[in-house]
Design an enzyme around this catalytic site. Structure first.
Site, PDB file in Angstrom:
ATOM      1  N   SER A 146       0.845  -1.174   0.000  1.00  0.00           N
ATOM      2  CA  SER A 146       0.000   0.000   0.000  1.00  0.00           C
ATOM      3  C   SER A 146       0.896   1.244   0.000  1.00  0.00           C
ATOM      4  O   SER A 146       1.702   1.412  -0.897  1.00  0.00           O
ATOM      5  CB  SER A 146      -0.958  -0.052   1.187  1.00  0.00           C
ATOM      6  OG  SER A 146      -2.038   0.817   1.019  1.00  0.00           O
ATOM      7  N   ASP A 163      -9.887  -2.610  -5.947  1.00  0.00           N
ATOM      8  CA  ASP A 163      -9.284  -1.872  -4.834  1.00  0.00           C
ATOM      9  C   ASP A 163      -9.586  -0.376  -4.971  1.00  0.00           C
ATOM     10  O   ASP A 163      -9.147   0.260  -5.925  1.00  0.00           O
ATOM     11  CB  ASP A 163      -7.776  -2.106  -4.843  1.00  0.00           C
ATOM     12  CG  ASP A 163      -7.057  -1.492  -3.658  1.00  0.00           C
ATOM     13  OD1 ASP A 163      -7.688  -0.726  -2.905  1.00  0.00           O
ATOM     14  OD2 ASP A 163      -5.867  -1.777  -3.485  1.00  0.00           O
ATOM     15  N   HIS A 201      -8.329  -4.230  -1.850  1.00  0.00           N
ATOM     16  CA  HIS A 201      -7.073  -3.831  -1.226  1.00  0.00           C
ATOM     17  C   HIS A 201      -6.451  -4.930  -0.373  1.00  0.00           C
ATOM     18  O   HIS A 201      -5.232  -5.070  -0.313  1.00  0.00           O
ATOM     19  CB  HIS A 201      -7.319  -2.593  -0.369  1.00  0.00           C
ATOM     20  CG  HIS A 201      -6.075  -1.859   0.016  1.00  0.00           C
ATOM     21  ND1 HIS A 201      -5.252  -1.239  -0.907  1.00  0.00           N
ATOM     22  CD2 HIS A 201      -5.495  -1.639   1.223  1.00  0.00           C
ATOM     23  CE1 HIS A 201      -4.232  -0.666  -0.286  1.00  0.00           C
ATOM     24  NE2 HIS A 201      -4.356  -0.898   1.000  1.00  0.00           N
TER      25      HIS A 201
END
Length: 740
Positions: A582, A668, A703
């Site tokens: 991330s 995501d 995600h």
């Protein structure tokens, strides 16, 4: 909502992340024998170039892979089948290439998966949380990917099924319960369900008397909801087409969409919104904020239809959150230069900032992370010298501290439901020590261990060593590093290393326990966590020194950690695998560009690598709320130039890159699929090393990756197989040169 890795420090992945050949014959190392054959890699996909010119603030850039962003991406989030055909064809080709190129490691991936699965107690259950006449808990059945939600009478009796996730998830490629909660009167059970990975949830409410789910639950929700303490209303948070939490609605429990009352709408696209109830159950709280400014609104629980009242008006640069205790408000805030936060108090009604009075002063180096209230005790979680501790205060103002002797450890509070209790629960673990759930009596100071994490395949903490090192950054800052290795692992540069980092949003990477990482450590690897600036391990100033126009400190700190580990003989240059996810994937992209010579391989999970384009696109969910974190390149030329100077996608250039694996999720909303796709498309033709560049997009996830607890392990196994192959281990073999 931000780009935080769902991999916490060392959690072997969500994610929110060196090398040398494993020592032959080392305890726990790879079996002796010839390395697997390494056939030539197949031909990698070649992404077409479609030059797209962008002019901004008098600056012009050309993006050859802009086409990978579907112009109807909002619809793709809700229905992946509508993805544009040419984009799907390219992503499918990349997935096929990754699968074919890593085919020689398939047996190893299976072995790694079996190892990691063997460390999970399959029939596990949570420690019950008592609330009134009931105890609430979750339980996994053997072989189940998802848990069942249960309750039982507090004084003993049969279990009652509240929610059957295994049954609901059957046949669904993605399944996520974002939140689940019983009503205060124990008659209802609500849960938020996302079946795409896009984080658009539907809230369902189950009548526990009839077993029926009430019709027409709220949709397009963030998954955030709370019951009013009288159990008559549901407060829920709506997400707009850009994926931003914008409106709070109040709905009668048995009402429908026509009965929704809009009670709050956030007009500023730069603010996140959340919902909560104070531990006293006296107030419903709406929280608004970003990385530098916040505001709370409160509703009296005894009058839930009352319009929300602003607690204290937002001021740019002032953060605060609130807790209710002794019929007063306790405010944790950074106001007036309290970088590491202080605590103020005020009466129940005089809440504006001018009425706040000093309660706990600011002490530089003591980060106050949060407050929790019980009827007769106020608890705060602090961090001092990069280690957490709990401080308990009673009604008489007497305090005592709960701390621990290990060199590095993780500590968290496990929130319960009860107000009138002397018992709080905390969770303790360290890189060598499995999690323990401990009930702590705040009056007698007695501790009762309610559960210790079981490792069915066996775990002996004495066979592992944890150390805390300090690396010196280029500006003199001391950067903590947590080391985990098997006892007896040589510290002579021969051991492979995985170096994990994050460094954003003030989120600390805890020195915690993970069974997954043992698959590398038991093979003679050293696992290291770099506690770099941008996190808050050394206080909130540690975060402030790694954001906006100081963001490069995050990257240079990580490089300094690698160089220190090399100097101390824990690692060898060019034999380190770096891992981050991330916003930690931004770190991976940046350090890959800046010092490609340090790494044998880099794993960037759902990486935020197209920073300049993303922070210039106001249609994306996180862009306006995150300008305080990164800067605004739409309006600020200095921010544009600084972001461009480190943005990984923009800084790719011809040089000898390490082996690289980027992963992503099609739905995501935090780091969109096209970021890793564009990065790989540009990186592959730029590298001169002959080392492979891989992309793996999960076409059924967002995600957090795969939603099932075992499916997720398969993704971890692939990452670890890549790492083992990147260092040329005897067990995995080495990557051949890429095909041309």
């Amino acid at each position: 909502m931000n780009r935080r890795s769902l991999l916490q420090a060392g959690a072997a992945a969500p994610v929110l992340f060196a090398l040398g050949a494993c020592a032959s014959g080392a305890e726990g190392g790879s079996p002796a024998g010839p390395a697997p054959q390494s056939p030539a890699l197949p031909m990698a996909p070649v992404a077409k170039k479609v030059p797209h010119t962008i002019t901004q603030l008098g600056r012009t850039r050309t993006d050859d892979y802009f086409w990978l962003k579907d112009e109807n991406w909002q619809q793709v989030m809700r229905d992946p089948k509508v993805l544009r055909a040419d984009i799907r064809e390219y992503l499918d080709a990349e997935n096929a290439y990754t699968k074919a190129a890593l085919a020689p490691t398939e047996a190893l991936q299976t072995k790694l998966f079996d190892e990691m699965k063997g460390r999970i107690k399959e029939d596990d259950s949570s420690v019950p949380d008592a609330d009134g006449p009931w105890e609430y808990f979750t339980k996994f059945d053997t072989g189940a990917q998802y848990p069942r939600h249960l309750r039982r009478p507090r004084n003993g009796g049969a279990e009652v099924l509240l929610l059957d996730e295994p049954a609901l998830s059957a046949g669904k490629p993605h399944f996520d319960i974002g939140a689940a909660e019983h009503s205060p009167d124990h008659t209802l059970y609500a849960y938020a369900l996302d079946e795409q990975g896009s984080e658009y949830y539907t809230i369902n409410i189950k009548d526990l008397a009839t077993g029926q789910v009430l019709a027409n639950g709220p949709t397009s929700s963030t998954g955030d909801f709370v019951f009013s303490p009288d159990s008559k209303y549901l407060f829920w948070l709506w997400r707009d087409e850009e994926g931003r939490p914008k409106k709070v609605f109040r709905r009668p429990i048995r009402g429908g969409a026509a009965d929704d009352a809009l009670i709050y709408e956030e007009k500023d696209d730069g603010m996140f919104v959340g919902l909560g109830v104070t531990n006293s159950r006296e107030w419903i709280v709406i929280g608004c904020g970003n990385q530098e400014t916040s505001e709370s609104l409160v509703i009296p629980a005894r009058a839930p239809t009352t319009a929300p009242r602003v607690f204290a008006a937002r001021e740019t640069g002032v953060l605060y959150d609130i807790e209710h205790w002794k019929n007063e408000w306790y405010i944790r805030t950074n106001a007036d230069g309290a970088v590491d936060f202080k605590v103020m108090t005020t009466s129940a009604t005089a809440t504006p900032k001018r009425n706040w009075k000093a309660f706990l002063p600011h002490e530089p180096g003591r980060l106050i992370m949060g407050l929790g209230a019980f009827k007769n005790h106020l608890v705060r979680l602090e961090r001092v010298n990069a280690l957490p501790r709990i401080v308990v205060r009673n009604l008489a103002g007497e305090e005592h501290t709960v701390s621990f002797p290990e060199e590095a450890y993780a500590l968290s509070l496990d929130g319960g439901y009860e107000w009138d209790t002397t018992v709080m629960r905390y969770i303790y673990n360290s890189p060598t020590t499995p999690r323990s759930w401990v009930d702590y009596d705040m009056t007698t100071r007695a501790k009762v261990v309610r559960k210790t994490q079981e490792v069915p395949s066996g775990h002996d903490s004495a066979k592992y060593v944890t150390k805390r090192l300090m690396a010196r950054a280029s500006d003199g800052a001391e950067v903590p590093i947590t080391i985990l290795m098997k006892a007896g692992t040589p510290v002579d540069g021969s051991a492979p290393m995985l170096l994990y980092g994050y460094g954003s949003y003030g989120i600390p990477m805890e020195a915690n326990f993970s069974t997954n990482r043992l698959s590398l450590v038991d093979r003679g690897w050293i696992w290291a966590i770099a506690h770099i600036r941008g996190g808050s391990e050394k206080g909130w100033g540690w975060f402030l020194d790694g954001r906006k126009d100081k963001k490069k400190n995050t990257f240079t700190d990580f490089i300094a950690c690698a160089e220190h580990l090399i100097a101390q003989r824990y690692a060898t240059k060019g034999k380190i695998v770096a891992l981050g996810g991330s916003a930690g994937g931004l770190l991976m992209g940046a350090v890959t560009n800046m010092r490609p010579d340090l790494w044998a391989g880099v794993i960037a999970a759902v990486p935020f690598v197209d920073v300049l384009n993303t922070m210039s696109d106001t249609s994306l969910p996180l862009t306006p709320p995150e300008w305080p974190e990164w800067g605004n390149p739409i309006e600020d030329p200095a921010a544009y130039d600084y972001i461009q100077s480190y943005s990984p996608y923009d800084q790719i250039r011809p040089q000898a890159y390490p082996a690289f694996l980027a992963t992503g999720g099609l739905t995501d909303p935090r780091v969109t699929y096209w970021e890793p796709a564009k990065f790989v498309a540009k990186l592959r033709p730029a590298t001169t090393s002959g080392r492979p560049v891989f992309l793996k997009i999960n076409m059924d996830a967002g995600h957090a990756g795969a939603s099932g607890r075992f499916d997720y392990l398969k993704e971890q196994a692939l990452d670890f197989a890549f790492a083992l192959r990147a260092v040329g281990s005897a067990e995995a073999g080495a990557f051949p040169a890429t095909a041309t």
